[in-house]
Structure formats: structure tokens, C-alpha cells
Design a protein around this motif. Structure first.
Motif, PDB file in Angstrom:
ATOM      1  N   THR A 115       0.835  -1.205   0.000  1.00  0.00           N
ATOM      2  CA  THR A 115       0.000   0.000   0.000  1.00  0.00           C
ATOM      3  C   THR A 115       0.867   1.251   0.000  1.00  0.00           C
ATOM      4  O   THR A 115       0.597   2.202  -0.738  1.00  0.00           O
ATOM      5  CB  THR A 115      -0.933  -0.001   1.237  1.00  0.00           C
ATOM      6  N   GLN A 118       2.318   1.761  -3.445  1.00  0.00           N
ATOM      7  CA  GLN A 118       1.320   2.263  -4.390  1.00  0.00           C
ATOM      8  C   GLN A 118       1.078   3.758  -4.182  1.00  0.00           C
ATOM      9  O   GLN A 118       0.926   4.515  -5.122  1.00  0.00           O
ATOM     10  CB  GLN A 118       0.009   1.489  -4.244  1.00  0.00           C
ATOM     11  N   GLN A 119       1.056   4.183  -2.909  1.00  0.00           N
ATOM     12  CA  GLN A 119       0.835   5.590  -2.598  1.00  0.00           C
ATOM     13  C   GLN A 119       2.008   6.430  -3.097  1.00  0.00           C
ATOM     14  O   GLN A 119       1.814   7.529  -3.619  1.00  0.00           O
ATOM     15  CB  GLN A 119       0.622   5.782  -1.094  1.00  0.00           C
TER      16      GLN A 119
END
Length: 124
Positions: A115, A118-119
């Protein structure tokens, strides 16, 4: 394992075992298990087993597992089911709970890292 002179021989109440679901081309893995030739009482605890007797029995069961050609498959079966009792793949029920907890923590950390990656990529 023989009982100590002051202890009566206890017969293990063996929980019903699930049939492993995974099959290889050569047949189900459990047909090759060394423990199929040993008494089931070695792998499952009798009720109210004294601690010293339990530890000795578990060590004896682990020695059987150590020479088994399908130990890894057995262990994974017990972790995936999960099997709540007995020695499977060289691990006791308590040891399997530790392995499962570590796997859950690892999975959470991997999800967090994915995550975060991806950010960062989105913010790029």
C-alpha cells in the motif's frame, strides 16, 4: 515411549483425523507418511497427560517426523486446516499457532508495504 514405573499406561484418545485434501500425481502425500506405521498415541495427547510425559511423547513424535519424506506436506496440511491437536509435520499444536501468528503478521506487513509503495507511485 514406555510409562514410568509409577504411572499406569495411558491410551490416547485420538481425535478423528481429516483426510488431507491435496493429492500429488503419485497419490495423496499421507500414504508416504512414516507415522502411518507408528502408533497414533505417540502423536496425540491422552487426557490429563502430565507435562513431563507430554514433552517426552512429543519429542519422540518429532523424531519420527524428522525422518519422514512428507514432513513439509504434513506440516502445511496442519497449518492450512488448521489441525488443532497433535504433532503434525514435526510441530506441536502450540508451535503451529506460533507459525500461523508469524505468517499473519508477515502478511499484514507485506500489505502495508504494498500500500505504501502504491501511494508513493501515485504521488510520483
Amino acid at each position: 515411549m514406555l510409562p514410568l514405573p509409577h504411572q499406569p499406561l495411558q491410551v490416547a484418545a485420538v481425535p478423528s483425523q481429516r483426510v488431507p485434501a491435496r493429492e500429488d500425481e503419485g497419490g495423496p502425500w499421507h500414504t508416504e507418511a512414516v507415522c502411518r506405521r507408528d502408533e497414533a498415541g505417540l502423536f496425540f495427547a491422552p487426557s490429563k497427560e502430565p507435562t513431563a510425559a507430554r514433552l517426552a511423547r512429543e519429542e519422540a513424535a518429532k523424531r519420527v517426523c524428522a525422518r519422514c519424506p512428507v514432513m513439509v506436506e504434513c506440516r502445511e496440511h496442519a497449518l492450512l486446516q488448521p489441525e488443532p491437536y497433535g504433532v503434525w509435520g514435526g510441530l506441536t499444536a502450540a508451535e503451529r499457532r506460533v507459525v500461523l501468528a508469524r505468517r499473519r503478521r508477515r502478511d499484514v506487513e507485506l500489505k502495508k508495504a504494498a500500500t505504501a509503495g502504491q501511494q508513493i507511485a501515485a504521488a510520483g
